[in-house]
Design a protein around this motif. Structure first.
Motif, PDB file in Angstrom:
ATOM      1  N   ASN A 495       0.837  -1.204   0.000  1.00 35.58           N
ATOM      2  CA  ASN A 495       0.000   0.000   0.000  1.00 35.58           C
ATOM      3  C   ASN A 495       0.873   1.255   0.000  1.00 35.58           C
ATOM      4  O   ASN A 495       0.599   2.216   0.703  1.00 35.58           O
ATOM      5  CB  ASN A 495      -0.934  -0.011   1.219  1.00 35.58           C
ATOM      6  N   GLN A 530     -10.531  -3.695   3.331  1.00 32.00           N
ATOM      7  CA  GLN A 530     -11.652  -2.860   2.908  1.00 32.00           C
ATOM      8  C   GLN A 530     -11.262  -1.959   1.743  1.00 32.00           C
ATOM      9  O   GLN A 530     -12.026  -1.126   1.312  1.00 32.00           O
ATOM     10  CB  GLN A 530     -12.132  -1.992   4.083  1.00 32.00           C
ATOM     11  N   LYS A 554     -17.842  -3.761  -0.038  1.00 31.12           N
ATOM     12  CA  LYS A 554     -18.510  -3.160   1.110  1.00 31.12           C
ATOM     13  C   LYS A 554     -18.474  -4.134   2.276  1.00 31.12           C
ATOM     14  O   LYS A 554     -18.316  -5.336   2.080  1.00 31.12           O
ATOM     15  CB  LYS A 554     -19.946  -2.769   0.777  1.00 31.12           C
ATOM     16  N   ASP A 555     -18.583  -3.599   3.445  1.00 25.45           N
ATOM     17  CA  ASP A 555     -18.510  -4.419   4.653  1.00 25.45           C
ATOM     18  C   ASP A 555     -19.252  -3.638   5.737  1.00 25.45           C
ATOM     19  O   ASP A 555     -18.655  -3.012   6.590  1.00 25.45           O
ATOM     20  CB  ASP A 555     -17.031  -4.632   5.004  1.00 25.45           C
ATOM     21  N   VAL A 556     -20.545  -3.658   5.639  1.00 21.86           N
ATOM     22  CA  VAL A 556     -21.347  -2.916   6.605  1.00 21.86           C
ATOM     23  C   VAL A 556     -22.724  -3.566   6.687  1.00 21.86           C
ATOM     24  O   VAL A 556     -23.289  -3.959   5.666  1.00 21.86           O
ATOM     25  CB  VAL A 556     -21.465  -1.421   6.206  1.00 21.86           C
ATOM     26  N   LEU A 572     -18.291  -8.856  15.519  1.00 26.23           N
ATOM     27  CA  LEU A 572     -17.057  -8.134  15.182  1.00 26.23           C
ATOM     28  C   LEU A 572     -15.888  -8.634  16.025  1.00 26.23           C
ATOM     29  O   LEU A 572     -14.760  -8.692  15.562  1.00 26.23           O
ATOM     30  CB  LEU A 572     -17.244  -6.628  15.389  1.00 26.23           C
ATOM     31  N   GLN A 575     -13.834 -11.716  14.857  1.00 25.36           N
ATOM     32  CA  GLN A 575     -12.752 -11.554  13.882  1.00 25.36           C
ATOM     33  C   GLN A 575     -11.458 -11.132  14.561  1.00 25.36           C
ATOM     34  O   GLN A 575     -10.410 -11.077  13.949  1.00 25.36           O
ATOM     35  CB  GLN A 575     -13.137 -10.483  12.860  1.00 25.36           C
ATOM     36  N   LYS A 579      -6.876 -11.291  14.062  1.00 27.16           N
ATOM     37  CA  LYS A 579      -6.157 -10.022  13.907  1.00 27.16           C
ATOM     38  C   LYS A 579      -5.025  -9.871  14.911  1.00 27.16           C
ATOM     39  O   LYS A 579      -4.039  -9.205  14.645  1.00 27.16           O
ATOM     40  CB  LYS A 579      -7.129  -8.866  14.073  1.00 27.16           C
ATOM     41  N   GLY A 586       1.391   0.390   8.180  1.00 28.21           N
ATOM     42  CA  GLY A 586       0.548   1.420   7.595  1.00 28.21           C
ATOM     43  C   GLY A 586      -0.888   1.032   7.861  1.00 28.21           C
ATOM     44  O   GLY A 586      -1.267   0.810   8.998  1.00 28.21           O
ATOM     45  N   SER A 587      -1.655   0.865   6.822  1.00 26.14           N
ATOM     46  CA  SER A 587      -3.063   0.562   6.996  1.00 26.14           C
ATOM     47  C   SER A 587      -3.363  -0.907   6.809  1.00 26.14           C
ATOM     48  O   SER A 587      -4.508  -1.318   6.845  1.00 26.14           O
ATOM     49  CB  SER A 587      -3.878   1.357   5.977  1.00 26.14           C
TER      50      SER A 587
ATOM     51  N   ARG B 392      -4.712   5.404  10.686  1.00 25.79           N
ATOM     52  CA  ARG B 392      -4.659   4.373   9.661  1.00 25.79           C
ATOM     53  C   ARG B 392      -5.819   4.525   8.671  1.00 25.79           C
ATOM     54  O   ARG B 392      -5.635   4.459   7.456  1.00 25.79           O
ATOM     55  CB  ARG B 392      -4.723   3.027  10.370  1.00 25.79           C
ATOM     56  N   TRP B 393      -7.012   4.748   9.203  1.00 24.69           N
ATOM     57  CA  TRP B 393      -8.170   4.837   8.320  1.00 24.69           C
ATOM     58  C   TRP B 393      -8.253   6.195   7.655  1.00 24.69           C
ATOM     59  O   TRP B 393      -8.839   6.335   6.581  1.00 24.69           O
ATOM     60  CB  TRP B 393      -9.445   4.494   9.085  1.00 24.69           C
ATOM     61  N   ARG B 395      -5.603   7.668   6.556  1.00 23.08           N
ATOM     62  CA  ARG B 395      -4.670   7.558   5.431  1.00 23.08           C
ATOM     63  C   ARG B 395      -5.332   6.983   4.196  1.00 23.08           C
ATOM     64  O   ARG B 395      -5.010   7.378   3.085  1.00 23.08           O
ATOM     65  CB  ARG B 395      -3.491   6.661   5.816  1.00 23.08           C
ATOM     66  N   VAL B 396      -6.235   6.017   4.379  1.00 24.32           N
ATOM     67  CA  VAL B 396      -6.868   5.437   3.191  1.00 24.32           C
ATOM     68  C   VAL B 396      -8.131   6.203   2.801  1.00 24.32           C
ATOM     69  O   VAL B 396      -8.835   5.804   1.880  1.00 24.32           O
ATOM     70  CB  VAL B 396      -7.190   3.928   3.356  1.00 24.32           C
ATOM     71  N   TYR B 398     -10.903   6.871   4.580  1.00 25.24           N
ATOM     72  CA  TYR B 398     -12.188   6.377   5.058  1.00 25.24           C
ATOM     73  C   TYR B 398     -12.654   7.092   6.320  1.00 25.24           C
ATOM     74  O   TYR B 398     -13.770   6.871   6.786  1.00 25.24           O
ATOM     75  CB  TYR B 398     -12.114   4.879   5.350  1.00 25.24           C
ATOM     76  N   PHE B 420     -17.671   0.540   4.727  1.00 22.16           N
ATOM     77  CA  PHE B 420     -16.840  -0.449   5.428  1.00 22.16           C
ATOM     78  C   PHE B 420     -16.932  -0.284   6.940  1.00 22.16           C
ATOM     79  O   PHE B 420     -16.024  -0.648   7.675  1.00 22.16           O
ATOM     80  CB  PHE B 420     -15.390  -0.331   4.959  1.00 22.16           C
ATOM     81  N   GLY B 423     -16.109  -3.448   9.027  1.00 21.93           N
ATOM     82  CA  GLY B 423     -14.703  -3.844   8.989  1.00 21.93           C
ATOM     83  C   GLY B 423     -13.850  -2.894   9.808  1.00 21.93           C
ATOM     84  O   GLY B 423     -12.965  -3.309  10.553  1.00 21.93           O
ATOM     85  N   ILE B 424     -14.127  -1.602   9.665  1.00 20.03           N
ATOM     86  CA  ILE B 424     -13.344  -0.609  10.388  1.00 20.03           C
ATOM     87  C   ILE B 424     -13.612  -0.739  11.889  1.00 20.03           C
ATOM     88  O   ILE B 424     -12.686  -0.733  12.698  1.00 20.03           O
ATOM     89  CB  ILE B 424     -13.658   0.804   9.857  1.00 20.03           C
ATOM     90  N   GLU B 427     -11.736  -3.536  13.424  1.00 17.08           N
ATOM     91  CA  GLU B 427     -10.316  -3.231  13.639  1.00 17.08           C
ATOM     92  C   GLU B 427     -10.143  -2.428  14.935  1.00 17.08           C
ATOM     93  O   GLU B 427      -9.223  -2.674  15.713  1.00 17.08           O
ATOM     94  CB  GLU B 427      -9.748  -2.412  12.468  1.00 17.08           C
TER      95      GLU B 427
END
Lengths: 603, 433
Positions: A495, A530, A554-556, A572, A575, A579, A586-587, B392-393, B395-396, B398, B420, B423-424, B427
């Motif tokens: 990235n 994402q 999408k992920d919502v 959530l 998962q 992780k 970075g991201s 982090r988010w 930077r992308v 979001y 997202f 997903g966010i 995290e």
């Protein structure tokens, strides 16, 4: 009393340890009841891997033709990773038994070990072992020895360490054919340290061979290379039971305890002299151990308080007490946290250290891809050329300051059945090998000699060789020099962010291929995110390969009512476990396995 | 079947934490009383194929017993409002409007009796005084609307789902699309100020154009609030079973994303802004009750399968009507789930629901909670981990880390990031630990 100092050298599994035990038994050093197999190998790991890691020395008595002989027999680590230790052990000897399996024949390691012994000017007795086996063909193997190493067939002794056949003859040959120790050349004491081990109770135990003068309990000794002083508190020999002695003289071997706390207090190859009446010149050949292969160890798990790192630190420090030839320094990687950059004599040494850490230290480690040690000529501030050593691609200086990068190059001996020569030639060439030599061994086998960069051997070369020769090919190697080549650092960007732990140094011609393979592996290892994740390999600022990990669209979830809060949170959280073991750069979350992707050439 | 939980001790803990017993716990002086109430009415004509809410197909003989039991439960729960006026009530289901008007009269009278409805009766102002009832278009009658309005109801949420009969059929919804408009009119005529419509998109077979028509139709009704839900295949629903059996193919993700985009464009140009992932309103017309959920406010729950959030405790009332109807001396209904107060869980929930809101998270409040957790649990670096996640988010692209005009720093998802949110959030939750 006559003295004979000798080593046994052999290819792995050719019966070196069994022969050693049989010799001990034949000289009545071990009773039959005590003759447990492979007495000399102390560590579990050594026995399991069938290799001897640490040298030790055993003294036995033997009567030959009515005369008493003191036989000091010095065990050597079989592998050339420990080449320096092997050469030190051989330096303490006047002779060597070169053991060859009478059914397997001469192997690559036989040749490399024999070269080491020849280089030390030792008298060699070729021994054909395992003649009791149905497949034994001692005549043919004797011919192979003649072809490859120039020993006359009649020089070879045929024995079976298993049945004891030929052992008396071998003992006689040791007495008759091996030369006695040289006469002292000075009255000042000089003893060569050929091994040192750490003992929990006594601290460091040194193994030494006296060349000149004498050593006594209570002597103040000086290590000439390290320039350190100690007082001998204990002298002794292993027969193989430990026996204390008051004094040793020229030609003898012994162990020495002198209140040394760490292996850092002693260097194999150093010369011991007396503080009172020191020798002027040390025995020749002292060099510090040279680490050729480097990698990082990180704790595989990380709790937030850093306990895992502490556990790893303890394990590494403890291991270093036993093994002075591996180095370690703390490192921090953005991706993997705190760990150690460790240096090893070679690849086998690295594997052994990792295994011992996990086994003896009870820590699980993540090992990064190994890299060799590079020597880099760079432009210094005054305009002159400065040479630095680089053990980590990340430490490579700015490209504009680099004049040349030099890498370790090995002389590689490959013993191969004739029908596979073409394939083996090809893989050696692919690995930037330079063909040097081809030696006839027998009707069916040849030895190929190549010069190949160590870095190229590191990536599954041995596995490939085994695979393409149906398991019959054997190899051994020795680092001969550092050589300049067109080497570049390939940066890996995830990235858009460079991930140092993934960068590598490789030959310019192979950079694209290596980079592309690595990216493909990374694409398989890094989960979808994402967002789209570009993976790039770059030299300097120039992108040489690119892969993309597609993002989710999408992920919502649509609904989140009051009653959904708990359920949704639990979903959530589910998962989360995965992780925890990922490192975020970075991201992007990168699983630890991805850092091992560098290891795989993907050919 | 999960074991039932005795509600007595749970409510006792809540009472204590709220300071209702006089003794106030915690340095902040307790949580104070709850200002919101949710009531679940479990009756339906028919179980819709996408719905995973607790409902039983109407059996009129049990409505009366249910209402009587609900009234007793409400009386038992009333003390948690601390005698202060309720700010929001939401009656959901099931199909609340399936309850007979006579029983509605009883229920509304009991509410008025047990709770202070003065703020609600004075009308919706600044996010207070909202009383919503979910309404099935078929069941809207002038009589019922009158009863509701008379009891203080000032907002109806009408389950339209789609105006396309073919789509309704896929969902197994059996109402006439024309009745949606009629229900809106009836509510308006009865003096119910606020009308909202629920729509579902990404129904198998639905096109982008078809969804656009649904949106236009809803706008034409003059509603000031609209919920647009992407169809979700919930476990244990008929819809999910049919999907697994291959009866239809799910809408491709790309099309869902386009529909999400079209929703925002269409509604924004009609004056309805998105204030939550799936909710749009004319500014000031946001659903105050749902906002209370998403802002982690407290609410009292009544009725089978209703979930409550009081003094940091989260709990759920038994779902089976038979279990619910059983009497207890204290009037409470048994629970089937209970999670005690937990600072880390609360923070995870704040982040999870806050990220769904356009207003986002109050950064200072989040970091203050992280500090409190660090102090209380002796943990280090939680605040930094959260900040790093924010960066982090950001930077992308979001997430927006906004200082705010008034200096109040807020973290909110961007248009791209909303897609997202889960997903966010996961995290963030992973960093919170």
């Amino acid at each position: 009393m006559q003295i004979r100092n000798f080593s046994i050298i052999a290819h792995i599994d050719h019966g070196k340890s069994t022969l050693a035990d049989r010799l001990l038994q034949a000289t009545h050093a071990l009773s039959d009841r005590e003759a447990r197999e492979q007495f000399l190998d102390g560590m579990d790991l050594e026995r399991e891997r069938g290799i001897t890691i640490k040298a030790s020395a055993v003294t036995v008595k033997h009567i030959h033709n009515g005369e008493e002989f003191m036989m000091n027999f010095i065990d050597t680590p079989g592998h050339v990773d420990f080449g320096y230790e092997v050469s030190r052990a051989l330096k303490a000897c006047e002779g060597a038994l070169l053991v060859v399996d009478a059914s397997q024949g001469v192997e690559a390691q036989t040749v490399v070990n024999a070269y080491l012994a020849i280089a030390q000017d030792l008298e060699i007795i070729p021994v054909l072992n395992k003649i009791d086996l149905p497949g034994a063909r001692p005549e043919e193997v004797a011919e192979e020895l003649e072809q490859v190493l120039g020993f006359a067939a009649e020089e070879c002794l045929a024995v079976s360490a298993k049945t004891g056949q030929g052992i008396p003859e071998l003992l006689s040959a040791i007495c008759d054919r091996l030369p006695p120790p040289r006469k002292p050349v000075t009255t000042k004491t000089r003893a060569l340290i050929f091994d040192a081990v750490y003992d929990d109770y006594r601290g460091v135990v040194i193994y030494a061979r006296v060349f000149d003068g004498r050593l006594k309990v209570g002597d103040k000794i000086r290590m000439m290379g390290l320039d350190r002083m100690h007082t001998i508190t204990e002298l002794g020999k292993y027969t193989p039971k430990q026996v204390k002695v008051k004094e040793v003289g020229p030609g003898e071997t012994c162990y020495i305890v002198a209140a040394m706390k760490t292996l850092g207090d002693v260097r194999v190859g150093d010369t011991i002299t007396l503080e009172q009446d020191p020798a002027e010149e040390a025995l020749s050949g002292y060099e510090p151990p040279r680490q050729m292969v480097f990698c990082d160890f990180y704790p595989a798990t990380s709790d937030k308080k850093g306990n895992d790192f502490e556990q790893l630190r303890e394990a590494v420090e403890k291991l270093s007490l036993n093994d002075a030839s591996f180095t370690f320094a703390p490192v921090h990687s953005e991706a993997l946290g705190f760990g150690f950059r460790c240096g090893f004599l070679g690849l086998l040494h690295m594997d052994i250290v990792q295994e011992r850490l996990e086994r003896e230290g009870d820590v699980e480690v993540v090992q990064t891809a190994p890299t060799v040690s590079y020597k880099v000529d760079m432009r210094g501030k005054g305009g002159g050329i400065e040479e630095i050593e680089v053990h980590n691609p990340a430490d490579l200086p700015d490209a504009s300051t680099i004049v040349a990068i030099k890498e370790p190059v090995c002389r590689v001996e490959i013993m191969v059945p004739k029908q596979y020569i073409g394939d083996v030639m090809k893989i050696c060439m692919d690995r930037r090998g330079i063909y040097r030599n081809q030696t006839y061994v027998s009707e069916t086998r040849e030895i190929l000699t190549f010069e190949i960069p160590l870095a190229e051997l590191m990536y599954d070369f041995y596995d490939k060789l085994k695979g393409m020769t149906a398991g019959y090919g054997t190899m051994d190697y020795e680092v001969i020099e550092f050589r300049t080549d067109t080497l570049v650092k390939v940066d890996i960007l995830v990235n858009g962010e460079p991930v140092e732990a993934l960068s590598l140094i490789t030959h310019r011609d192979k950079a694209e291929l290596r980079g592309r393979h690595l990216l493909v592996r990374l694409r398989q290892q890094i989960p979808r995110h994402q967002f789209e994740i570009p993976l790039q390999a770059a030299i300097g600022g120039k992108i040489i390969a690119r892969e993309t990990i597609k993002g989710f669209r999408k992920d919502v979830t649509a609904k989140c009512y009051g009653g959904d809060v708990t359920r949704k949170r639990k979903l959530l959280e589910k998962q989360k476990k995965g992780k925890d073991r990922m490192k975020s750069v970075g991201s992007v979350n990168i699983p630890q396995e991805a850092f091992m992707a560098v290891l795989d050439t993907g050919e | 079947m999960p074991a039932r939980i005795d509600p007595g001790p749970v409510y006792a803990m809540v009472r204590k934490a709220m300071g209702l017993d006089g003794a106030v716990s915690g340095p902040s002086g307790g949580d104070g009383p709850a200002r919101s109430l949710y009531i679940h009415i479990p009756f339906c004509f028919h179980k819709c194929h996408y719905c995973d809410f607790y409902s039983i197909v109407d059996s009129r003989d049990r409505q009366k017993a249910f209402t009587a039991r609900l009234v007793r439960e409400l009386r038992a729960l009333a003390p948690f409002s601390g005698g202060l006026p309720l700010e929001t009530i939401f009656v959901g289901g099931g199909t609340p409007t399936l309850l007979a008007p006579g029983l509605w009269v009883e229920l509304l009278a009991a509410l008025d009796d047990a709770f202070d409805l003065s703020v609600i009766r004075s009308g919706i102002r600044a996010g207070r005084g909202e009383f919503t009832v979910e309404c099935n278009p078929e069941t809207a009658t002038p009589e019922l609307m009158g009863v509701l309005a008379g009891g203080g109801v000032n907002r109806v949420s009408i389950g339209a789902q789609s105006f396309d009969p073919a789509m309704l059929k896929v969902l197994e919804r059996w109402h006439d699309p024309e009745n949606v408009g009629r229900a809106v009119e009836l509510a308006a005529a009865a003096g119910i100020d606020r009308r909202s419509v629920d729509l579902i998109y990404a129904i198998p077979g639905q096109t982008l154009q078809g969804w656009g028509r649904d949106l236009e139709r809803a706008i034409s009704l003059g509603v000031t609030h609209l919920s647009a839900y992407n169809l979700t295949y919930e476990p244990n629903t008929a819809m999910t079973m049919r999907l697994k059996q291959g009866e239809f193919a799910p809408t491709p993700e790309e099309l869902e994303v386009e529909m999400f985009g079209l929703t925002r464009e269409t509604l924004t140009s009609a004056g309805l802004d998105r204030y939550e992932v799936s909710n749009y309103a004319v500014p000031g017309h946001e659903c105050a009750h749902n906002l209370a959920y998403w802002r982690q406010k407290q609410w009292i729950a009544a009725g089978p399968s209703a979930s409550g959030h009081l003094a940091g405790h989260r709990y759920k009332i038994v779902a089976r009507l038979g279990d619910y109807l059983q009497e207890r001396d204290d009037g409470f209904a048994p629970l089937i789930e209970h999670e005690a107060r937990d600072a880390r869980r609360a923070l995870a929930e704040i982040v999870m629901t806050g990220l769904r809101l356009r207003e986002g998270l109050d950064a200072q409040a989040v970091l203050a909670r992280a500090d409190a957790i660090e102090l209380g649990l002796g943990e280090r670096g939680l605040g930094e981990r959260i900040e790093r996640e924010v960066q982090r988010w950001e930077r992308v692209g979001y997430l927006l880390d906004d200082g705010g005009a008034g200096g109040g720093r807020r973290w909110s998802l961007t248009e791209a990031g909303v897609l997202f949110a889960d997903g966010i959030a996961s995290e963030f939750i992973a960093r919170i630990g």
